[in-house]
Design a protein around this motif. Structure first.
Motif, PDB file in Angstrom:
ATOM      1  N   HIS A 293      15.436  73.354  55.113  1.00 25.22           N
ATOM      2  CA  HIS A 293      15.174  73.866  56.462  1.00 25.22           C
ATOM      3  C   HIS A 293      14.951  75.377  56.503  1.00 25.22           C
ATOM      4  O   HIS A 293      13.924  75.823  56.996  1.00 25.22           O
ATOM      5  CB  HIS A 293      16.302  73.485  57.432  1.00 25.22           C
TER       6      HIS A 293
ATOM      7  N   SER B 125      12.742  73.185  65.419  1.00 28.52           N
ATOM      8  CA  SER B 125      12.116  72.121  64.656  1.00 28.52           C
ATOM      9  C   SER B 125      10.651  72.098  65.085  1.00 28.52           C
ATOM     10  O   SER B 125      10.171  73.059  65.701  1.00 28.52           O
ATOM     11  CB  SER B 125      12.803  70.787  64.969  1.00 28.52           C
TER      12      SER B 125
ATOM     13  N   LYS C 272       7.276  69.342  66.446  1.00 24.94           N
ATOM     14  CA  LYS C 272       6.866  68.045  66.987  1.00 24.94           C
ATOM     15  C   LYS C 272       5.365  67.930  66.741  1.00 24.94           C
ATOM     16  O   LYS C 272       4.626  68.897  66.947  1.00 24.94           O
ATOM     17  CB  LYS C 272       7.144  68.057  68.488  1.00 24.94           C
ATOM     18  N   TRP C 273       4.897  66.784  66.283  1.00 21.69           N
ATOM     19  CA  TRP C 273       3.461  66.554  66.134  1.00 21.69           C
ATOM     20  C   TRP C 273       2.922  65.951  67.429  1.00 21.69           C
ATOM     21  O   TRP C 273       3.525  65.035  67.971  1.00 21.69           O
ATOM     22  CB  TRP C 273       3.179  65.588  64.979  1.00 21.69           C
TER      23      TRP C 273
ATOM     24  N   TYR D 109      -0.717  64.344  68.947  1.00 23.44           N
ATOM     25  CA  TYR D 109      -2.137  64.059  68.721  1.00 23.44           C
ATOM     26  C   TYR D 109      -2.732  63.413  69.951  1.00 23.44           C
ATOM     27  O   TYR D 109      -2.135  62.575  70.593  1.00 23.44           O
ATOM     28  CB  TYR D 109      -2.406  63.241  67.461  1.00 23.44           C
TER      29      TYR D 109
ATOM     30  N   THR E  31       7.584  57.881  66.942  1.00 20.86           N
ATOM     31  CA  THR E  31       6.322  58.141  67.632  1.00 20.86           C
ATOM     32  C   THR E  31       6.315  57.431  68.974  1.00 20.86           C
ATOM     33  O   THR E  31       6.669  56.250  69.047  1.00 20.86           O
ATOM     34  CB  THR E  31       5.122  57.627  66.797  1.00 20.86           C
TER      35      THR E  31
ATOM     36  N   VAL F 247       4.249  64.839  76.858  1.00 22.14           N
ATOM     37  CA  VAL F 247       4.313  65.566  75.582  1.00 22.14           C
ATOM     38  C   VAL F 247       5.472  66.554  75.593  1.00 22.14           C
ATOM     39  O   VAL F 247       6.201  66.712  74.612  1.00 22.14           O
ATOM     40  CB  VAL F 247       2.979  66.291  75.309  1.00 22.14           C
TER      41      VAL F 247
ATOM     42  N   VAL G 148       9.131  64.283  75.843  1.00 16.62           N
ATOM     43  CA  VAL G 148       9.533  63.316  74.811  1.00 16.62           C
ATOM     44  C   VAL G 148       9.872  64.057  73.522  1.00 16.62           C
ATOM     45  O   VAL G 148       9.044  64.783  72.968  1.00 16.62           O
ATOM     46  CB  VAL G 148       8.429  62.268  74.566  1.00 16.62           C
ATOM     47  N   ASP G 149      11.093  63.888  73.065  1.00 19.00           N
ATOM     48  CA  ASP G 149      11.583  64.619  71.894  1.00 19.00           C
ATOM     49  C   ASP G 149      11.522  63.714  70.656  1.00 19.00           C
ATOM     50  O   ASP G 149      12.526  63.198  70.194  1.00 19.00           O
ATOM     51  CB  ASP G 149      13.025  65.069  72.173  1.00 19.00           C
ATOM     52  N   SER G 150      10.313  63.505  70.164  1.00 19.51           N
ATOM     53  CA  SER G 150      10.121  62.637  68.997  1.00 19.51           C
ATOM     54  C   SER G 150       9.314  63.379  67.940  1.00 19.51           C
ATOM     55  O   SER G 150       8.695  64.402  68.230  1.00 19.51           O
ATOM     56  CB  SER G 150       9.392  61.356  69.418  1.00 19.51           C
ATOM     57  N   ALA G 151       9.331  62.847  66.728  1.00 23.55           N
ATOM     58  CA  ALA G 151       8.589  63.493  65.645  1.00 23.55           C
ATOM     59  C   ALA G 151       7.106  63.585  65.983  1.00 23.55           C
ATOM     60  O   ALA G 151       6.450  64.568  65.630  1.00 23.55           O
ATOM     61  CB  ALA G 151       8.796  62.731  64.342  1.00 23.55           C
ATOM     62  N   ALA G 152       6.581  62.551  66.662  1.00 23.72           N
ATOM     63  CA  ALA G 152       5.173  62.585  67.053  1.00 23.72           C
ATOM     64  C   ALA G 152       5.021  62.009  68.453  1.00 23.72           C
ATOM     65  O   ALA G 152       5.712  61.057  68.821  1.00 23.72           O
ATOM     66  CB  ALA G 152       4.314  61.807  66.062  1.00 23.72           C
ATOM     67  N   VAL G 153       4.116  62.607  69.217  1.00 18.58           N
ATOM     68  CA  VAL G 153       3.782  62.110  70.546  1.00 18.58           C
ATOM     69  C   VAL G 153       2.260  61.922  70.565  1.00 18.58           C
ATOM     70  O   VAL G 153       1.513  62.837  70.202  1.00 18.58           O
ATOM     71  CB  VAL G 153       4.215  63.091  71.652  1.00 18.58           C
ATOM     72  N   ALA G 154       1.828  60.718  70.950  1.00 23.50           N
ATOM     73  CA  ALA G 154       0.403  60.403  70.954  1.00 23.50           C
ATOM     74  C   ALA G 154      -0.093  60.298  72.387  1.00 23.50           C
ATOM     75  O   ALA G 154       0.591  59.744  73.242  1.00 23.50           O
ATOM     76  CB  ALA G 154       0.159  59.087  70.212  1.00 23.50           C
TER      77      ALA G 154
ATOM     78  N   THR H 298       0.456  58.084  63.109  1.00 22.51           N
ATOM     79  CA  THR H 298       1.502  58.951  62.542  1.00 22.51           C
ATOM     80  C   THR H 298       1.692  58.584  61.082  1.00 22.51           C
ATOM     81  O   THR H 298       2.436  57.662  60.729  1.00 22.51           O
ATOM     82  CB  THR H 298       2.823  58.805  63.323  1.00 22.51           C
TER      83      THR H 298
ATOM     84  N   GLN I 277      14.219  63.135  61.490  1.00 24.11           N
ATOM     85  CA  GLN I 277      15.253  64.105  61.824  1.00 24.11           C
ATOM     86  C   GLN I 277      14.591  65.430  62.156  1.00 24.11           C
ATOM     87  O   GLN I 277      13.396  65.605  61.988  1.00 24.11           O
ATOM     88  CB  GLN I 277      16.224  64.261  60.670  1.00 24.11           C
ATOM     89  N   LYS I 278      15.398  66.368  62.636  1.00 23.82           N
ATOM     90  CA  LYS I 278      14.814  67.617  63.109  1.00 23.82           C
ATOM     91  C   LYS I 278      14.896  68.747  62.090  1.00 23.82           C
ATOM     92  O   LYS I 278      14.142  69.715  62.176  1.00 23.82           O
ATOM     93  CB  LYS I 278      15.514  68.058  64.392  1.00 23.82           C
ATOM     94  N   LEU I 279      15.818  68.667  61.147  1.00 24.81           N
ATOM     95  CA  LEU I 279      15.952  69.758  60.178  1.00 24.81           C
ATOM     96  C   LEU I 279      14.963  69.596  59.034  1.00 24.81           C
ATOM     97  O   LEU I 279      14.715  68.484  58.584  1.00 24.81           O
ATOM     98  CB  LEU I 279      17.363  69.791  59.589  1.00 24.81           C
TER      99      LEU I 279
ATOM    100  N   ARG J 165       9.838  67.158  59.882  1.00 21.09           N
ATOM    101  CA  ARG J 165       9.818  66.178  60.962  1.00 21.09           C
ATOM    102  C   ARG J 165       8.444  65.536  60.988  1.00 21.09           C
ATOM    103  O   ARG J 165       7.439  66.238  61.003  1.00 21.09           O
ATOM    104  CB  ARG J 165      10.104  66.875  62.293  1.00 21.09           C
TER     105      ARG J 165
END
Lengths: 428, 428
Positions: A392, A404, A406-407, A409, B341, B356, B359-365, B373, B389-391, B394
């Protein structure tokens, strides 16, 4: 309510506040920080009075005057703490930064965006200014913060957090975003270490024993900070005078901090030219030398034990060894070092390049004092700690290290098929 | 020797190999990867024969044909595995990249440089191609790797690692950089989880129960991967036909993977227009709908339980709920989601922006299938897993996510004083 229930309550409040805080843009966060700074100054007398209780208790406990000085708050020191908060407000907001982005060949617009971590736990010792510094950095980066200071500053920390929360109540940042962990027992710290799912990351700031116990016991991800057994390696090809100057600066300019030098390694080929002058300069600056047998040939030293080479003295002591090669210096650093900062003094470009390549530490210095490994010196504006781990964040951690990503698309009906992307209205 | 001793031996070998591998530039690493690819093809018969033992054992154990197909290696599949290794060799080397750099106001030249993590542990299930994929990605990023595959692929993995190590023996990359963790018991995985100081990071790849047990038990830092309870939220303002198309793609294009949709959330205002068509399309594609009471108004569904909304089905099942607002959709995703996602289908720019942001996720479409993803789709060339995870990392993790960084600063006798920097030969 039990201490565990109390903890659950403040941690849940922090998590809820984090969800409100995370999407806020820069302006309301900066306004909240300025409100905190103003309130600290306006309520300085209340803070200093609370601090006086901690100081009186510390005196009763026979605490050293140096420690009492670290603990003490005066109106001028409160003003300085408030000024530091204003400086954090002036820093750029890391949240929302597009770290990477492109339009993919299929037309999807892809962006990687910085977002807050969520809830950050800080376990720290000593000075009450950390309470405010840490809170300001966490709020600026969009995170809620759970603060677990030392029991010796309990009254001061309670007052500081009360003032901060009351200031936030008038702003867009929820007051729940700053929380003091209830309780002063070791058990109360353990609640924080085991709050997986409520706390996103735990940052211990303090001595090696605090950090080790957090790393051992925490189920929450931890960022290890600040243990520094920093080395100065004087290469065969060093400028002797420069090496002496860097050594004395790294060791004595501020011996109590993690980026101070704790071990000196000297190439055998330069020992005769360098060590007599180095030992004299160290003695002149009041430094006790713990030397190996080869060092003892050049002056009076305390015989070094294995423990000396592992030690983070944080005092006017230094362990010294003679090594036969740059590779032996690297092997010594690998065996005894803490992966914080290690320096080489050399005129040789090849030696510098090799040392930088082989030493696996958060920072490697060439012809410079180890004291520069610092968020302020690196231009970060502020620092939450210095990470000595590899995941990290590594080295000084500023605001971006409290985030952190966030992706995101965006398409117009993009679907994935075994033959590639199909875009609506075509049927995949 | 005990299993613990065996583990210590291979982990120590890996750590020693990592120190040799880390400073290697790109060319010898790529040459080593190509040597591995060539050896895999040349010794394909030996690998397929070893795999046949695993397949025979699996049949004896009554393993399903689908699982046996995943386990099976043919000469063509070995060729494909080798080709994937060659593709990794073709990717840019993340090590040595200067992530940030500047000349500080005091003249110190500061650079933050990508370096390998060191020793990476991978715990994985199922397909033996992961053994080679993971090793190739770790070697390319300068890391040694400790591989702990499933006991069902033991013979295949042993052969694959033997071939890789023998290929490395002819290259600059030490053979010790690729290690199979000895033993097949649960205890052998625990050695890996507790090897703090020998292993820098542990990446579990597999189902939720594997990942949870690693997260719970590991003292080595873990990167959680791949549990995906992905949502498709159909906003009030969605294009109904596009929403149906994206839903069907996200759910059915490859239901067994972590970026497949598992839950559909429908805004109440569009339920009447959307749900009858969506339920018909899901039925047509063989998907069982687990719907809440409001969904049941639009067609026959299996009543959804609380568990359905938490489920990562990885099958032709989907949980469906009607929500009254975008905020309710976000709250549902926060409560039940896995942070992998989540997609919104909408024509509204404001709704897309809000979804967008919240929403606290690794990917948002946005208006795209959750199936994108993926490291390959994102253009990473290869992927070691998808972090939830966030550290540290991601979302999809490519080669840079298998690295750390090191700060290097170069001066000409730079010393830090309370009045600022002094440069030798001036005395600080």
């Amino acid at each position: 309510m039990s201490e565990a229930d109390d903890f659950l309550k403040v941690a849940t409040e922090a998590k809820e506040a984090a969800a409100v805080l995370a999407p806020l843009p820069r302006a309301p966060k900066d306004a909240a920080l300025r409100a905190i700074a103003d309130a600290l100054v306006a309520r300085s007398a209340e803070i200093v009075a609370a601090n006086a209780e901690d100081v009186a208790q510390a005196r009763e406990n026979g605490t050293s005057e140096a420690m009492i000085d670290r603990l003490s708050l005066t109106p001028a020191r409160v003003e300085a703490v408030a000024e530091a908060v204003r400086q954090v407000a002036d820093l750029p907001d890391p949240v929302g930064e597009v770290v990477r982005g492109s339009t993919l060949p299929n037309g999807l617009e892809l962006r990687q965006i910085r977002v807050p971590l969520g809830v950050v736990g800080i376990i720290y010792e000593g000075r009450p200014n950390v309470t405010v510094d840490a809170a300001a950095l966490c709020l600026k980066s969009g995170n809620a913060v759970l603060l677990r200071g030392s029991s010796s500053a309990r009254s001061s920390n309670t007052a500081l957090v009360r003032v901060m929360k009351e200031a936030l109540a008038e702003t867009a940042v929820p007051a729940g975003a700053v929380q003091l962990v209830p309780g002063v027992t070791r058990e109360s710290a353990k609640h924080l270490m085991r709050a997986r799912g409520l706390v996103d990351v735990l940052i211990p700031r303090g001595g090696a024993s605090l950090i080790n116990s957090v790393v051992e016991e925490s189920t929450v991800p931890v960022i290890e900070t600040g243990v520094g057994n920093c080395h100065v390696y004087v290469d065969a090809d060093a400028d002797v005078e420069m090496a002496v100057a860097i050594l004395i600066n790294a060791k004595t300019q501020r011996p109590s901090v993690c980026n101070a030098a704790e071990t000196l390694l000297v190439h055998a080929d330069i020992a005769e030219a360098f060590l007599p002058r180095a030992l004299a300069a160290l003695a002149e600056n009041g430094v006790t030398v713990h030397g190996d047998a080869r060092v003892a040939a050049y002056g009076e030293v305390v015989p070094a034990t294995e423990e000396d080479f592992f030690a983070e003295y944080l005092s006017l002591d230094i362990a010294v060894a003679v090594v036969d090669s740059l590779e032996d210096a690297v092997a010594h650093i690998k065996k005894y070092g803490s992966g914080h900062t290690d320096a080489i003094v050399t005129r040789s470009q090849a030696a510098a390049r090799r040392f930088v390549s082989l030493v696996d530490s958060a920072a490697v210095a060439v012809n410079a004092s180890t004291r520069f490994t610092d968020g302020g010196e690196f231009g970060f504006g502020a620092e939450i700690g210095i990470s000595t781990q590899k995941l990290h964040a590594r080295g000084p951690m500023g605001l971006p290290e409290l985030t952190s990503t966030k992706w995101v698309y965006t398409g117009e009906g993009h679907m994935r098929t075994s033959d590639g992307t199909v875009v609506f209205p075509a049927t995949p």
